[in-house]
Design a protein around this motif. Structure first.
Motif, short mmCIF file in Angstrom:
data_model
loop_
_atom_site.label_atom_id
_atom_site.label_comp_id
_atom_site.label_asym_id
_atom_site.label_seq_id
_atom_site.Cartn_x
_atom_site.Cartn_y
_atom_site.Cartn_z
N MET A 164 0.75 -1.27 0.04
CA MET A 164 0.06 -0.10 -0.05
C MET A 164 0.97 1.19 0.06
N ILE A 165 1.99 1.25 0.80
CA ILE A 165 3.20 2.42 0.78
C ILE A 165 3.60 2.64 -0.81
N LEU A 166 3.94 1.56 -1.22
CA LEU A 166 4.58 1.40 -2.46
C LEU A 166 3.72 1.91 -3.54
N GLU A 167 2.53 1.54 -3.32
CA GLU A 167 1.67 2.03 -4.68
C GLU A 167 0.80 3.18 -4.20
N PHE A 168 1.11 4.00 -3.10
CA PHE A 168 0.60 5.17 -2.99
C PHE A 168 -0.88 5.12 -2.46
N GLU A 169 -1.32 3.70 -2.13
CA GLU A 169 -2.60 3.75 -1.42
C GLU A 169 -2.73 4.31 -0.16
N LEU A 170 -1.61 4.32 0.61
CA LEU A 170 -1.09 5.06 1.72
C LEU A 170 -0.49 6.33 1.34
N TYR A 171 -0.97 7.56 1.26
CA TYR A 171 -0.23 8.62 0.60
C TYR A 171 1.28 9.25 1.22
N PRO A 172 1.93 9.48 0.58
CA PRO A 172 3.26 10.12 1.39
C PRO A 172 3.18 11.21 2.26
N GLY A 173 3.49 10.98 3.34
CA GLY A 173 3.32 12.10 4.34
C GLY A 173 2.14 12.07 5.14
N SER A 174 1.23 11.15 4.92
CA SER A 174 -0.13 10.83 5.68
C SER A 174 0.14 9.94 6.96
N ARG A 175 -0.78 10.45 7.73
CA ARG A 175 -0.82 9.77 9.14
C ARG A 175 -1.84 8.83 9.40
N VAL A 176 -1.33 7.54 9.76
CA VAL A 176 -2.31 6.56 10.30
C VAL A 176 -1.92 6.43 11.72
N THR A 177 -2.72 5.47 12.58
CA THR A 177 -2.51 5.10 13.71
C THR A 177 -2.63 3.60 13.86
N GLU A 178 -2.22 3.01 14.99
CA GLU A 178 -2.44 1.53 15.11
C GLU A 178 -3.72 1.02 15.11
N THR A 179 -4.53 1.96 15.85
CA THR A 179 -6.18 1.70 15.89
C THR A 179 -6.73 1.49 14.50
N GLU A 180 -6.49 2.45 13.72
CA GLU A 180 -6.91 2.61 12.27
C GLU A 180 -6.46 1.61 11.70
N LEU A 181 -5.30 1.12 11.69
CA LEU A 181 -4.68 -0.13 10.89
C LEU A 181 -5.36 -1.40 11.53
N ALA A 182 -5.47 -1.49 12.52
CA ALA A 182 -5.99 -3.00 13.33
C ALA A 182 -7.50 -2.99 12.72
N GLN A 183 -8.27 -1.88 12.72
CA GLN A 183 -9.72 -1.94 11.99
C GLN A 183 -9.61 -1.98 10.64
N GLY A 237 12.55 1.90 6.63
CA GLY A 237 12.48 3.10 6.20
C GLY A 237 11.25 3.77 5.47
N TYR A 238 10.11 2.83 5.48
CA TYR A 238 8.90 2.94 4.92
C TYR A 238 8.04 4.18 5.68
N LEU A 239 8.04 4.13 6.89
CA LEU A 239 7.39 5.18 7.73
C LEU A 239 8.07 5.52 9.00
N SER A 240 7.40 6.44 9.79
CA SER A 240 8.17 6.79 10.99
C SER A 240 7.13 6.62 12.08
N VAL A 241 7.56 6.41 13.26
CA VAL A 241 6.61 6.21 14.49
C VAL A 241 7.01 7.60 15.31
N ARG A 242 5.96 8.49 15.73
CA ARG A 242 6.17 9.46 16.41
C ARG A 242 5.27 9.20 17.81
N PRO A 243 5.83 9.13 18.96
CA PRO A 243 5.11 9.02 20.05
C PRO A 243 4.06 9.83 20.35
N LYS A 244 2.64 9.12 20.51
CA LYS A 244 1.47 10.01 20.89
C LYS A 244 0.86 10.70 19.75
N GLN A 245 1.53 10.50 18.46
CA GLN A 245 0.90 11.21 17.25
C GLN A 245 0.57 9.78 16.13
N GLY A 246 1.25 9.13 16.03
CA GLY A 246 0.98 7.88 15.05
C GLY A 246 2.03 7.34 14.01
#
Length: 232
Positions: free
Chosen positions: A23-42, A62-71
């Protein structure tokens, strides 16, 4: 906990990782966008444990970064890195042509040429995904025809990183027409064992896709920034 108990968990985390990466490689999850673990679990209908494992692996790669309390934040589009994949692709493709000219039987080359006959355009589809898959297959078949399967594997890996760009490129009819012509000519040159001509055509073939990628990604990056500003 037994080994049998662990297997479903491990399989689930692996599948989530594979799907998220795609999904990241095919831009289904757009560059720079934010998702949470809860959203992904759903999204995947799993617990947060396999999500967390998949996210940790994707962060280490290197496909994403995790920021505490942000997602989780999907990596921004790196145009320079994308162009580097094209540089590697050129080197691999030229090497595969050397090997194909030496070792690929005429019968295989003739079959490949027939599959890309611009007069009849067999297998042509209105789907850009179908055309992109056929295009990938052409280049992999040349690499395998030369007998070096390691090159084919490396090409497949590079393709994973530029696939969506090539797919969007095939939304243009003239690009599809030109691909049939160029693929057919490359096979013709190889049948004549004219490696220099095949290489020159291959370089131009790939560079056109690279130029399209530069224009496309710059546009997408600008759109991403506009959307990000509008959310503030």
């Amino acid at each position: 906990m037994t080994k049998r108990d662990l297997e479903p968990k491990m399989a689930s985390a692996k599948l989530v990782y594979q799907q998220l990466r795609r999904m990241i490689l095919e831009f289904e999850l757009y560059p720079g966008s934010r998702v949470t673990e809860t959203e992904l679990a759903q999204m995947f209908q799993v617990s947060r444990t396999p999500i967390r494992e998949a996210v940790q692996r994707l962060e280490s790669e290197g496909y994403l970064s995790v920021r505490p309390k942000q997602g989780c934040f999907i990596r921004d589009l790196d145009i320079t890195r994308l162009m580097q994949y094209y540089d590697v692709r050129v080197a691999l493709e030229l090497f595969s042509l050397d090997k194909a000219a030496l070792f690929m039987p005429d019968a295989q080359l003739e079959k490949l040429a027939a599959d890309w006959d611009p007069a009849t355009q067999p297998g042509r589809s209105k789907s850009s995904e179908d055309m992109e898959a056929r295009d990938e297959s052409f280049h992999i078949r040349l690499a395998e025809g030369g007998g070096n399967f390691a090159v084919a594997e490396y090409l497949a890996d590079v393709n994973n990183h530029i696939r969506v760009i090539r797919r969007l490129d095939f939304t243009q009819n003239q690009r599809v027409d030109l691909t049939y012509v160029e693929h057919h000519k490359i096979c013709t040159y190889l049948l004549e064992r004219d490696v220099a001509a095949a290489k020159n055509l291959m370089i131009g073939h790939i560079k056109r896709s690279e130029e399209f990628a530069k224009t496309l990604t710059l546009t997408q990056l600008a759109q991403t920034r506009i959307r990000a500003r509008s959310r503030r």
